[in-house]
Design a protein around this motif. Structure first.
Motif, PDB file in Angstrom:
ATOM      1  N   LEU A 160       0.858  -1.190   0.000  1.00 36.18           N
ATOM      2  CA  LEU A 160       0.000   0.000   0.000  1.00 36.18           C
ATOM      3  C   LEU A 160       0.894   1.240   0.000  1.00 36.18           C
ATOM      4  O   LEU A 160       2.108   1.144   0.169  1.00 36.18           O
ATOM      5  CB  LEU A 160      -0.908  -0.006   1.244  1.00 36.18           C
ATOM      6  CG  LEU A 160      -1.757  -1.276   1.452  1.00 36.18           C
ATOM      7  CD1 LEU A 160      -2.560  -1.168   2.736  1.00 36.18           C
ATOM      8  CD2 LEU A 160      -2.680  -1.516   0.258  1.00 36.18           C
ATOM      9  N   ASP A 161       0.290   2.412  -0.166  1.00 36.23           N
ATOM     10  CA  ASP A 161       1.101   3.624  -0.190  1.00 36.23           C
ATOM     11  C   ASP A 161       1.561   4.036   1.201  1.00 36.23           C
ATOM     12  O   ASP A 161       2.578   4.695   1.359  1.00 36.23           O
ATOM     13  CB  ASP A 161       0.308   4.768  -0.851  1.00 36.23           C
ATOM     14  CG  ASP A 161       0.039   4.457  -2.315  1.00 36.23           C
ATOM     15  OD1 ASP A 161       1.008   4.131  -3.023  1.00 36.23           O
ATOM     16  OD2 ASP A 161      -1.132   4.479  -2.739  1.00 36.23           O
ATOM     17  N   GLN A 177      -3.356   2.677   3.595  1.00 36.59           N
ATOM     18  CA  GLN A 177      -3.954   3.583   2.609  1.00 36.59           C
ATOM     19  C   GLN A 177      -3.410   3.371   1.199  1.00 36.59           C
ATOM     20  O   GLN A 177      -2.213   3.188   1.000  1.00 36.59           O
ATOM     21  CB  GLN A 177      -3.687   5.038   3.042  1.00 36.59           C
ATOM     22  CG  GLN A 177      -4.176   6.078   2.042  1.00 36.59           C
ATOM     23  CD  GLN A 177      -3.979   7.499   2.547  1.00 36.59           C
ATOM     24  OE1 GLN A 177      -4.408   7.814   3.658  1.00 36.59           O
ATOM     25  NE2 GLN A 177      -3.339   8.340   1.763  1.00 36.59           N
ATOM     26  N   ILE A 178      -4.335   3.397   0.235  1.00 37.37           N
ATOM     27  CA  ILE A 178      -3.965   3.561  -1.174  1.00 37.37           C
ATOM     28  C   ILE A 178      -4.281   5.023  -1.477  1.00 37.37           C
ATOM     29  O   ILE A 178      -5.428   5.453  -1.292  1.00 37.37           O
ATOM     30  CB  ILE A 178      -4.802   2.656  -2.104  1.00 37.37           C
ATOM     31  CG1 ILE A 178      -4.574   1.179  -1.775  1.00 37.37           C
ATOM     32  CG2 ILE A 178      -4.466   2.938  -3.571  1.00 37.37           C
ATOM     33  CD1 ILE A 178      -5.458   0.223  -2.585  1.00 37.37           C
ATOM     34  N   THR A 179      -3.309   5.783  -1.899  1.00 36.42           N
ATOM     35  CA  THR A 179      -3.535   7.208  -2.143  1.00 36.42           C
ATOM     36  C   THR A 179      -4.187   7.408  -3.504  1.00 36.42           C
ATOM     37  O   THR A 179      -3.778   6.802  -4.499  1.00 36.42           O
ATOM     38  CB  THR A 179      -2.203   7.967  -2.036  1.00 36.42           C
ATOM     39  OG1 THR A 179      -1.666   7.697  -0.725  1.00 36.42           O
ATOM     40  CG2 THR A 179      -2.396   9.472  -2.184  1.00 36.42           C
ATOM     41  N   LEU A 229      -8.766  -3.603   0.089  1.00 36.50           N
ATOM     42  CA  LEU A 229      -7.676  -2.871  -0.573  1.00 36.50           C
ATOM     43  C   LEU A 229      -6.871  -3.784  -1.490  1.00 36.50           C
ATOM     44  O   LEU A 229      -6.494  -3.414  -2.593  1.00 36.50           O
ATOM     45  CB  LEU A 229      -6.770  -2.187   0.461  1.00 36.50           C
ATOM     46  CG  LEU A 229      -7.275  -0.808   0.904  1.00 36.50           C
ATOM     47  CD1 LEU A 229      -8.523  -0.928   1.761  1.00 36.50           C
ATOM     48  CD2 LEU A 229      -6.216  -0.028   1.646  1.00 36.50           C
ATOM     49  N   LYS A 278      -6.460  -3.635  -5.713  1.00 38.33           N
ATOM     50  CA  LYS A 278      -5.136  -3.681  -6.346  1.00 38.33           C
ATOM     51  C   LYS A 278      -5.023  -4.850  -7.327  1.00 38.33           C
ATOM     52  O   LYS A 278      -4.633  -4.691  -8.469  1.00 38.33           O
ATOM     53  CB  LYS A 278      -4.053  -3.835  -5.272  1.00 38.33           C
ATOM     54  CG  LYS A 278      -3.510  -2.510  -4.751  1.00 38.33           C
ATOM     55  CD  LYS A 278      -2.456  -2.750  -3.673  1.00 38.33           C
ATOM     56  CE  LYS A 278      -1.068  -2.920  -4.257  1.00 38.33           C
ATOM     57  NZ  LYS A 278      -0.343  -1.673  -4.465  1.00 38.33           N
ATOM     58  N   LYS A 299      -7.244   1.307 -10.105  1.00 38.91           N
ATOM     59  CA  LYS A 299      -6.437   2.359  -9.480  1.00 38.91           C
ATOM     60  C   LYS A 299      -7.388   3.413  -8.942  1.00 38.91           C
ATOM     61  O   LYS A 299      -7.929   4.211  -9.702  1.00 38.91           O
ATOM     62  CB  LYS A 299      -5.485   2.994 -10.503  1.00 38.91           C
ATOM     63  CG  LYS A 299      -4.384   2.057 -10.968  1.00 38.91           C
ATOM     64  CD  LYS A 299      -3.192   2.816 -11.473  1.00 38.91           C
ATOM     65  CE  LYS A 299      -2.024   1.937 -11.881  1.00 38.91           C
ATOM     66  NZ  LYS A 299      -2.204   0.497 -11.897  1.00 38.91           N
ATOM     67  N   SER A 318      -8.518   8.502  -2.125  1.00 34.81           N
ATOM     68  CA  SER A 318      -7.690   7.744  -1.183  1.00 34.81           C
ATOM     69  C   SER A 318      -8.567   6.754  -0.418  1.00 34.81           C
ATOM     70  O   SER A 318      -9.583   7.131   0.153  1.00 34.81           O
ATOM     71  CB  SER A 318      -6.983   8.690  -0.213  1.00 34.81           C
ATOM     72  OG  SER A 318      -6.024   9.439  -0.938  1.00 34.81           O
TER      73      SER A 318
END
Ligand SMILES: [Zn+2]
Length: 459
Positions: free
Chosen positions: A75-76, A263-265, A303, A307, A312, A316
């Motif tokens: 993840l970010d 988090q995925i931004t 999440l 992915k 995408k 966020s």
């Protein structure tokens, strides 16, 4: 002619995006059912870590484990959010029996309610007064309550299809029974377990003394449904029988724990946040597989599924594993407090805390306009037998995020078996079905995908 052409283009583009959504949702479901991680994570949480009561070693280990697993997803951002939580410990196994004449006893299954005080060293022994609830208790003469054990025995209403409604109709006796009986001079409280099934397992849960002085705080425990019926029958035969119980539970000082966040931004609107979560803590009798290990691993998998499905997110997307839902809600409150202090724009939050059973749909806490927009997505869920889209409550942990804009939602799985396990020693890994759990994760990921794609503004 020109107009017709424009209308045609609009229709074709709507059709293409609907097809695109259907394809992405199909990918999400396929991935969850063939390559899901939720069950494997739950196996570890339940069997390798076990119960995760706030402030316990299990809770601490669950924080470390889920953090490491989220870090492994690429993840970010993954971080821990500190939060002070209450620490209550059960102590030794409780002991209870009904005494029909001196020395003639029948042992019964009880468990202390979370937050209860201990009994005096020698236990509590007293006659029992049975009531159907707090309302009835308040109509009884004080001298009939003083020095007695109050037995709250209102059963959950079996003819309610939504078992959470049946739970809601009875939870007050567990939560506030000891406070009310303590004010009236009772010496202890026994509450019928909040369980629709007749069995031998007591179900714990939170309770409060409010601002009652320490001298009026009396011990309270839940009794199994079978033994609640037994006690009631014996009382009907002889109201002078006595009840004995002993418990050594204690409320200790607060300790530091954490919400676990990943988090995925977002690629287009990184400052708009979507939260998906469950609670990491559990009660201590089982291993909290349904409540709420299921919600934790499903949220983590949301999440991963996005992915893996090549989606995408524009916005966020955060997974939040809240600490201390069961006996304090400190994690949910802390997350909202920090989000507010940072002025973070949360647009949507989805919680899974109703067990890992076959998903039926969602309950939405939002405006009529947004709800109509959501209803437009219903057809996309049809192939997966997801049909329940209603306005209503969402979840305890995301509740503190409520404002006049955010959309809150709760996953609604089938609720018929939930209270067989809820807060009892029966809430263990074997009670969770792999496919049902995975369907829930995919259902959540699909809704998150749609909110990410279309936002919350009415069209
Ligand atoms: Zn829960």
């Amino acid at each position: 002619m020109k107009h017709l052409f424009l209308v045609l283009i609009i229709f074709i583009s709507i059709d293409i995006s609907a097809q695109n959504d259907a394809n992405n949702i199909k990918k999400i479901y396929s991935n969850s059912l063939t390559n899901g991680k939720s069950y494997e994570w739950l196996e570890h949480l339940s069997n390798k870590i076990g119960a995760r009561l706030s402030g316990s070693l299990g809770a601490e280990r669950a924080v470390a484990y889920t953090r490491a697993e989220l870090e492994g997803l690429g993840l970010d951002k993954v971080w821990l959010q500190p939060v002070m939580v209450p620490k209550w410990v059960r102590g030794l196994p409780e002991l209870a029996y009904i005494e029909t004449m001196p020395g003639k006893t029948t042992q019964v299954n009880i468990c202390a309610l979370g937050g209860s005080v201990e009994t005096p060293n020698g236990g509590v022994r007293a006659q029992v007064i049975e009531v159907s609830g707090i309302e009835e208790l308040k109509t009884i003469r004080l001298d009939r309550i003083k020095g007695k054990i109050v037995f709250f025995n209102r059963p959950m209403q079996a003819d309610l299809i939504d078992t959470f409604e049946a739970y809601g109709g009875c939870a007050d006796q567990r939560y506030a029974g000891a406070m009310e009986a303590g004010k009236l001079g009772a010496v202890g409280v026994i509450v019928r377990s909040l369980n629709l099934r007749m069995d031998d397992y007591p179900h714990t849960g939170s309770m409060t003394y409010g601002d009652l002085p320490v001298s009026q705080r009396i011990p309270s425990a839940a009794i199994s449904t079978n033994h609640a019926d037994l006690l009631s029958t014996m009382l009907a035969l002889d109201p002078t029988i006595t009840f004995f119980f002993k418990q050594t539970c204690k409320q200790l000082a607060d300790v530091e724990s954490y919400n676990v966040i990943g988090q995925i931004t977002g690629s287009q609107f990184p400052d708009e946040y979507i939260v998906v979560g469950g609670h990491l803590d559990s009660w201590d009798l089982g291993d909290g597989s349904h409540d709420d290990g299921a919600g934790v691993v499903q949220s983590m998998d949301v999440l991963r599924l996005l992915k893996e499905s090549g989606i995408k997110p524009k916005r966020s997307i955060r997974v939040v594993l809240f600490m201390n839902e069961e006996n304090g809600l400190r994690g949910g409150k802390k997350y909202a407090e920090i989000a507010k202090s940072k002025n973070e724009n949360h647009i949507f939050a989805l919680e899974s805390d109703s067990g890992g059973f076959t998903p039926r749909g969602f309950s939405f806490d939002c405006s009529e306009d947004v709800f109509n927009k959501v209803l437009g997505w219903k057809d996309l869920f049809k192939p997966y037998l997801i049909h329940y889209f209603e306005q209503g409550g969402s979840g305890a942990d995301i509740g503190p995020l409520k404002n006049d804009r955010i959309v809150l939602a709760g996953l609604k799985p089938d609720s018929q078996r939930y209270f067989d396990y809820h807060h009892a020693s029966t809430d263990v890994f074997s009670a969770v079905n792999k496919r049902e759990l995975e369907l829930g994760a995919a259902t959540m990921a699909s809704l998150v995908y749609l909110f990410d794609t279309y936002g919350i503004d009415a069209e």
